[in-house]
Write a protein that holds these residues in place. Structure first.
Motif, mmCIF file in Angstrom:
data_model
loop_
_atom_site.group_PDB
_atom_site.id
_atom_site.type_symbol
_atom_site.label_atom_id
_atom_site.label_comp_id
_atom_site.label_asym_id
_atom_site.label_seq_id
_atom_site.Cartn_x
_atom_site.Cartn_y
_atom_site.Cartn_z
ATOM 1 N N TYR A 287 -7.743 -23.316 6.397
ATOM 2 C CA TYR A 287 -9.262 -23.274 8.087
ATOM 3 C C TYR A 287 -9.711 -24.429 7.220
ATOM 4 N N LEU A 288 -10.686 -24.558 8.370
ATOM 5 C CA LEU A 288 -12.058 -25.412 7.354
ATOM 6 C C LEU A 288 -13.336 -24.987 7.847
ATOM 7 N N PRO A 289 -14.058 -23.641 7.332
ATOM 8 C CA PRO A 289 -15.550 -22.862 7.292
ATOM 9 C C PRO A 289 -15.853 -24.271 8.315
ATOM 10 N N CYS A 290 -16.095 -23.502 10.106
ATOM 11 C CA CYS A 290 -17.249 -24.240 10.803
ATOM 12 C C CYS A 290 -18.479 -24.743 10.021
ATOM 13 N N PRO A 291 -18.997 -25.677 10.206
ATOM 14 C CA PRO A 291 -20.509 -26.274 8.999
ATOM 15 C C PRO A 291 -21.516 -25.553 9.557
ATOM 16 N N HIS A 292 -20.911 -25.907 11.354
ATOM 17 C CA HIS A 292 -22.159 -25.465 12.224
ATOM 18 C C HIS A 292 -22.723 -23.242 12.111
ATOM 19 N N CYS A 293 -21.932 -22.821 12.433
ATOM 20 C CA CYS A 293 -21.560 -21.934 12.317
ATOM 21 C C CYS A 293 -22.356 -21.293 10.738
ATOM 22 N N ALA A 294 -21.640 -21.310 9.783
ATOM 23 C CA ALA A 294 -21.836 -21.181 8.570
ATOM 24 C C ALA A 294 -23.157 -20.997 8.378
ATOM 25 N N ALA A 295 -23.440 -22.631 8.803
ATOM 26 C CA ALA A 295 -25.115 -22.470 8.845
ATOM 27 C C ALA A 295 -26.223 -21.426 9.159
ATOM 28 N N ALA A 296 -25.096 -20.677 10.416
ATOM 29 C CA ALA A 296 -26.014 -20.116 11.151
ATOM 30 C C ALA A 296 -26.242 -18.511 10.708
ATOM 31 N N GLY A 297 -25.021 -18.370 9.968
ATOM 32 C CA GLY A 297 -24.550 -17.508 9.148
ATOM 33 C C GLY A 297 -23.303 -16.379 9.505
ATOM 34 N N GLU A 298 -23.040 -17.446 10.368
ATOM 35 C CA GLU A 298 -21.710 -16.601 10.992
ATOM 36 C C GLU A 298 -20.184 -17.183 10.354
ATOM 37 N N ASP A 299 -19.301 -16.362 10.600
ATOM 38 C CA ASP A 299 -17.664 -17.398 10.175
ATOM 39 C C ASP A 299 -16.754 -17.269 10.925
ATOM 40 N N HIS A 300 -17.199 -18.831 11.886
ATOM 41 C CA HIS A 300 -16.088 -19.635 12.535
ATOM 42 C C HIS A 300 -15.022 -20.579 12.185
ATOM 43 N N ARG A 301 -13.351 -20.093 11.805
ATOM 44 C CA ARG A 301 -12.723 -21.020 10.821
ATOM 45 C C ARG A 301 -12.536 -21.848 12.158
ATOM 46 N N LEU A 302 -11.702 -23.711 11.378
ATOM 47 C CA LEU A 302 -11.817 -24.325 12.196
ATOM 48 C C LEU A 302 -9.927 -24.492 12.342
ATOM 49 N N GLU A 303 -9.325 -23.586 13.020
ATOM 50 C CA GLU A 303 -7.022 -24.028 12.057
ATOM 51 C C GLU A 303 -7.107 -25.625 12.040
ATOM 52 N N VAL A 304 -7.579 -25.887 11.233
ATOM 53 C CA VAL A 304 -7.421 -27.921 11.574
ATOM 54 C C VAL A 304 -5.707 -27.734 11.177
ATOM 55 N N PHE A 305 -4.867 -27.389 10.497
ATOM 56 C CA PHE A 305 -3.436 -27.028 10.772
ATOM 57 C C PHE A 305 -2.481 -26.148 11.113
ATOM 58 N N GLY A 306 -3.549 -25.361 12.384
ATOM 59 C CA GLY A 306 -2.448 -24.483 12.756
ATOM 60 C C GLY A 306 -2.523 -23.463 11.805
ATOM 61 N N SER A 307 -1.933 -22.181 12.160
ATOM 62 C CA SER A 307 -2.094 -20.677 11.520
ATOM 63 C C SER A 307 -1.216 -20.190 11.326
ATOM 64 N N GLY A 308 -1.038 -19.169 10.648
ATOM 65 C CA GLY A 308 0.074 -18.746 9.855
ATOM 66 C C GLY A 308 1.317 -19.053 9.659
ATOM 67 N N GLY A 309 0.912 -20.526 8.806
ATOM 68 C CA GLY A 309 2.284 -20.623 8.115
ATOM 69 C C GLY A 309 2.594 -19.965 6.681
ATOM 70 N N GLY A 310 1.551 -19.292 6.172
ATOM 71 C CA GLY A 310 1.726 -18.753 4.852
ATOM 72 C C GLY A 310 2.227 -17.301 5.713
ATOM 73 N N GLU A 311 1.896 -16.295 6.384
ATOM 74 C CA GLU A 311 2.860 -15.625 6.921
ATOM 75 C C GLU A 311 4.500 -15.376 7.268
ATOM 76 N N ARG A 312 4.216 -16.541 7.581
ATOM 77 C CA ARG A 312 6.174 -16.244 8.196
ATOM 78 C C ARG A 312 6.887 -17.024 7.115
ATOM 79 N N VAL A 313 5.703 -17.872 6.051
ATOM 80 C CA VAL A 313 7.332 -18.075 4.735
ATOM 81 C C VAL A 313 7.010 -16.466 4.373
ATOM 82 N N ALA A 314 6.035 -16.052 3.815
ATOM 83 C CA ALA A 314 6.575 -15.168 3.378
ATOM 84 C C ALA A 314 6.576 -13.548 4.152
ATOM 85 N N ALA A 315 7.414 -13.355 5.609
ATOM 86 C CA ALA A 315 7.857 -12.864 5.868
ATOM 87 C C ALA A 315 9.586 -13.395 5.644
ATOM 88 N N THR A 316 9.668 -14.247 5.261
ATOM 89 C CA THR A 316 10.988 -14.736 5.859
ATOM 90 C C THR A 316 11.772 -14.917 4.851
#
Ligand code: ADP
Ligand code: MG
Ligand code: ZN
Length: 387
Positions: A287-316
């Protein structure tokens, strides 16, 4: 008076290591002569293993520093010579422990070196970036780490470690791994090519020979950890590796976007064919930590390449092997990581407190600390449970 000064100088010389062999120059027959002349002038002759040794400057610096630190020394005159063929043969024998035939020490039953093969389904997912950062993270914990760049499609590891154009020193037919500033030693299949621009189709027996050369003909010393950057997918390297390093454990690198089944298929097939255990999955570019939210001290993650790939590979892979294959960590996208790779200063070193570096460090810690147990043995069957 001068005798004790000479003793102190000799003791100081014994603290200077050969940068490639990582042992005291005094043990390696590299100190040809030491003389104390007049009040505190020391003359030392150090023999390099080969002429034009790339480590010349480092040796000069270290020997000067060591001798100058001795109380009573007012000046150092260092002369560099080169070992004779006979002296070199003696050194080679010393490094080989008197044996003429070299084995792959990592594959010996009593070997204490943990071997991790870093694999991926395809290129460009950050396999090499992960490899070099894990290496530095482990070295930073005081471990002796070697890296073998076995990616025949693009040997980027030396550049990422800041030794892009380094040529390994050879003592007879024994190859010295290239030391980096951070204490990691590296050898790349790219260094075995006669010329940089020469295109070599690394295949079959020739590739096997190159792999064996990087493992057996390179003087690694006593490593705690050896990391191998494998070419993506399966193929000849995997087959060679399975034969020569059956105790290697596999770490699969993927992105959130990749098709899990395909990654698991490619990276996992080699592991299962060779009875090598997959110890976990690293999801990179998570993910890309959202720079705007990070500046405001918040954890907002931009899922540029989607999500869950690692989890799915591990499960498989877990389902396929019948033992738990965990996600070892999720490494965010970070410009500093890319820049670190380009400039030869990996993010673990350049930005150790960044989110990416923190995750990489924790992955390194869990890999290095893992109990060897059955994972280090070739059982020839699928282990039933995780240790
Ligand atoms: N987490 C990340 N954030 C930003 N850039 C990354 C990240 N991981 C890898 N990269 C960049 O992506 C490119 C491909 O990475 P690399 O490690 O060479 O992949 P591979 O070895 O799998 O081909 C490189 O330019 C690298 O710097
Ligand atoms: Mg690579
Ligand atoms: Zn945001």
């Amino acid at each position: 008076m001068s005798t004790s000064l000479l003793d102190r100088v000799n003791a100081a010389l014994a603290t200077a290591n050969d940068p490639e062999i990582k042992r005291p120059i005094t043990d390696l027959g590299m100190v040809e002569s030491v003389e104390v002349d007049g009040p505190g002038v020391v003359r030392v002759t150090v023999l390099l293993t080969v002429s034009g040794c790339p480590m010349k400057d480092t040796i000069t610096r270290d020997v000067n520093a060591a001798v100058r630190a001795v109380s009573g020394v007012t000046d150092v005159e260092l002369t560099l010579g080169v070992m004779s063929a006979e002296q070199r043969a003696g050194l080679k024998e010393l490094l080989n422990n008197g044996k003429t035939q070299r084995d792959i020490t990592f594959a010996q039953p009593g070997s204490l070196t943990k071997v991790f093969a870093i694999a991926s389904g395809k290129g460009g997912v950050g396999k090499s970036s992960v490899t070099v950062n894990l290496a530095l993270a482990m070295a930073g914990q005081g471990l002796k780490v070697g890296v073998v760049d076995a990616d025949i499609y693009g040997h980027s590891v030396p550049a990422m470690l800041g030794v892009a154009d380094a040529k390994p020193t050879q003592v007879e037919d024994l190859i010295m791994p290239v030391p980096t500033e951070s204490g990691v030693s590296v050898i790349s299949i790219g260094m075995l090519k006669p010329r940089r621009d020469q295109v070599v189709a690394w295949r079959g027996p020739m590739l096997d020979r190159a792999l064996v050369q990087m493992l057996a003909d390179v003087y690694w010393g006593d490593l705690d950890v050896l990391l191998l950057d494998l070419p993506p997918g399966t193929g000849d390297v995997a087959i060679s590796l399975g034969q020569h390093l059956p105790n290697a454990e596999v770490v699969v690198v993927t992105t959130p976007q990749e098709a899990a089944a395909e990654v698991a298929e490619r990276a996992g097939t080699m592991a299962s064919m060779m009875h090598q255990r997959v110890v976990g999955v690293v999801e990179n570019m998570s993910y890309l930590p959202c720079p705007h939210c990070a500046a405001a001290g918040e954890d907002h993650r931009l899922e540029v390449f989607g999500s869950g790939g690692g989890e799915r590979v591990a499960a498989t892979l877990t389902q396929r092997f019948g033992y738990d294959v965990p996600v070892l960590g999720r490494v965010p996208l970070d410009v500093a990581l890319r820049e670190g790779g380009d400039s030869g200063t990996p993010i673990i070193e350049s930005h150790p407190t960044s989110a990416a570096a923190v995750v990489l460090q924790s992955i390194a810690d869990s890999l290095a600390g893992r109990n060897r147990g059955l994972a280090g043995m070739q059982l020839g069957l699928t282990p039933a449970g995780r240790l």
